[in-house]
Write an enzyme that holds these catalytic residues in place. Structure first.
Site, PDB file in Angstrom:
ATOM      1  N   GLY A 181      18.682  -8.579  -2.733  1.00 36.18           N
ATOM      2  CA  GLY A 181      20.007  -8.014  -2.980  1.00 36.18           C
ATOM      3  C   GLY A 181      20.857  -8.850  -3.922  1.00 36.18           C
TER       4      GLY A 181
ATOM      5  N   LYS B 126      17.551   0.136   4.871  1.00 41.43           N
ATOM      6  CA  LYS B 126      18.483  -0.697   5.653  1.00 41.43           C
ATOM      7  C   LYS B 126      19.534   0.204   6.326  1.00 41.43           C
ATOM      8  CE  LYS B 126      17.475  -4.468   2.539  1.00 41.43           C
ATOM      9  NZ  LYS B 126      17.898  -5.685   1.878  1.00 41.43           N
TER      10      LYS B 126
ATOM     11  N   GLU C 186       9.127 -11.800   0.620  1.00 41.82           N
ATOM     12  CA  GLU C 186      10.476 -11.534   0.129  1.00 41.82           C
ATOM     13  C   GLU C 186      11.274 -12.831   0.118  1.00 41.82           C
ATOM     14  OE1 GLU C 186      11.566  -7.099   0.787  1.00 41.82           O
ATOM     15  OE2 GLU C 186      12.201  -8.243   2.521  1.00 41.82           O
TER      16      GLU C 186
ATOM     17  N   HIS D 159      12.044  -8.859   8.938  1.00 44.96           N
ATOM     18  CA  HIS D 159      12.836  -8.916   7.698  1.00 44.96           C
ATOM     19  C   HIS D 159      13.805 -10.096   7.793  1.00 44.96           C
ATOM     20  CE1 HIS D 159      15.670  -7.893   4.561  1.00 44.96           C
ATOM     21  NE2 HIS D 159      14.719  -7.131   4.051  1.00 44.96           N
TER      22      HIS D 159
ATOM     23  N   GLU E 136      16.808 -10.382   7.095  1.00 44.39           N
ATOM     24  CA  GLU E 136      18.124 -10.046   7.660  1.00 44.39           C
ATOM     25  C   GLU E 136      18.061 -10.039   9.183  1.00 44.39           C
ATOM     26  OE1 GLU E 136      18.636  -6.493   5.346  1.00 44.39           O
ATOM     27  OE2 GLU E 136      18.788  -7.741   3.551  1.00 44.39           O
TER      28      GLU E 136
ATOM     29  N   SER F 255      15.061  -7.732  -5.116  1.00 45.50           N
ATOM     30  CA  SER F 255      15.565  -7.280  -6.420  1.00 45.50           C
ATOM     31  C   SER F 255      14.472  -6.711  -7.320  1.00 45.50           C
ATOM     32  CB  SER F 255      16.332  -8.403  -7.129  1.00 45.50           C
ATOM     33  OG  SER F 255      17.456  -8.763  -6.363  1.00 45.50           O
TER      34      SER F 255
ATOM     35  N   ASN G 148      13.028   0.336   1.741  1.00 48.28           N
ATOM     36  CA  ASN G 148      13.738  -0.133   2.940  1.00 48.28           C
ATOM     37  C   ASN G 148      15.202   0.262   2.772  1.00 48.28           C
ATOM     38  OD1 ASN G 148      14.859  -1.477   5.073  1.00 48.28           O
ATOM     39  ND2 ASN G 148      14.491  -3.542   4.284  1.00 48.28           N
TER      40      ASN G 148
HETATM   41  P1  PGA Z   1      16.461  -5.570  -2.463  1.00 49.65           P
HETATM   42  O1  PGA Z   1      15.982  -5.713  -0.942  1.00 49.65           O
HETATM   43  O2  PGA Z   1      15.385  -4.792  -3.186  1.00 49.65           O
HETATM   44  O3  PGA Z   1      17.770  -4.833  -2.384  1.00 49.65           O
HETATM   45  O4  PGA Z   1      16.607  -6.961  -3.011  1.00 49.65           O
HETATM   46  C1  PGA Z   1      14.633  -5.870  -0.619  1.00 49.65           C
HETATM   47  C2  PGA Z   1      14.492  -5.973   0.882  1.00 49.65           C
HETATM   48  O5  PGA Z   1      15.340  -6.598   1.530  1.00 49.65           O
HETATM   49  O6  PGA Z   1      13.528  -5.438   1.471  1.00 49.65           O
END
Ligand code: PGA
Length: 253
Positions: A177, A11, A171, A99, A101, A215, A9
């Protein structure tokens, strides 16, 4: 057995030249031909790069290009939006839906996400449906029921046939992140609950791939993917560089 999947992803990262360079590095440094229907890679890129990436991926049947979002309606006066049908028309095959976000910054609710899932399925796209709890919900202890409610409210209306197209990503928001990964045991506990939910809803033979995200990187991917109900990962930060993404793909041997 569910198929194994590693999805990147990206983003809102990478310029077009960087996205193309990353794809070139992936194809140079990893044998994308070794992927199969049982072991797939998905790249979820910013919308304006999707067309270019679909073309780059054309030679490799098991690397798929995903959008990170779509609109809940098919067409109309929604300035700036992109429909599932438009994505399908350029060869996109998957769409990340829900997601955290998008839930947080764009106020997407379970009910709205149900409509987006419906749109993707109507146009033969596979939704990668994201669920997961905040740190607050985790600490209160009712995270499993919270996650199953997300699934019920957004996916509860699907048929077993629809479910054949579905991918679910767990997630935990506190792990995205932050460098703070769920332990393999914490992730497995939730995945096992999602598996039971899916079998109750869609039948004992359902094989929805269940991905872990948050992560996940080259150092912990193997221990997560070894868990019985973890079929791969949805990878953010570590998907932006070939040197960190390739070892994660290799972790789903
Ligand atoms: P990350 O994000 O691996 O940077 O923690 C995962 C995601 O949001 O899909």
């Amino acid at each position: 057995m569910s198929k194994k999947i590693v999805a990147g992803n990206w983003k809102m990262n990478l310029l077009l030249s960087e996205a193309k360079e990353l794809f070139a590095q992936l194809s140079d440094q990893y044998d994308l031909w070794s992927l199969s229907s049982e072991k797939q890679v998905i790249l979820a890129a910013p919308s304006i790069y999707l067309d270019a990436l679909v073309q780059l991926a054309e030679d490799y049947p098991y690397i798929y290009i995903a959008a990170q979002n779509c609109h809940w309606d098919n067409k109309g006066a929604f300035t700036g939006e992109i429909s599932a049908e438009m994505l399908a028309s350029i060869g996109v095959s998957h769409v990340i839906i829900g997601h955290s976000e998008r839930r947080q910054y764009f106020a997407e609710t379970n009910e709205l996400l149900a409509k987006k899932v419906q749109q993707t399925l109507e146009h033969n796209l596979s939704p990668i449906f994201c669920c997961g709890e905040s740190l607050e919900v985790r600490e209160q202890g009712h995270y499993i029921s919270f996650i199953l409610q997300q699934l019920d409210e957004s996916l509860g209306g699907l048929s077993s046939k629809d479910a054949e197209q579905l991918i679910i990503a767990y997630e935990p928001i506190w792990a995205i992140g932050t460098g703070k990964t769920a332990t393999p045991e914490q992730a497995q506990e939730v995945h096992a609950a999602i598996r039971v939910w899916a079998k109750e809803k869609f039948g004992a033979n359902t094989t929805i791939p269940l991905l872990y995200g948050g992560s996940c990187g080259p150092n912990n991917a193997s221990s997560l993917f070894e868990q019985k109900d973890i079929d791969g990962g949805l990878i953010g930060g570590a998907s932006l560089k070939a040197e960190t993404f390739i070892p994660i793909i290799k972790a789903i041997q």
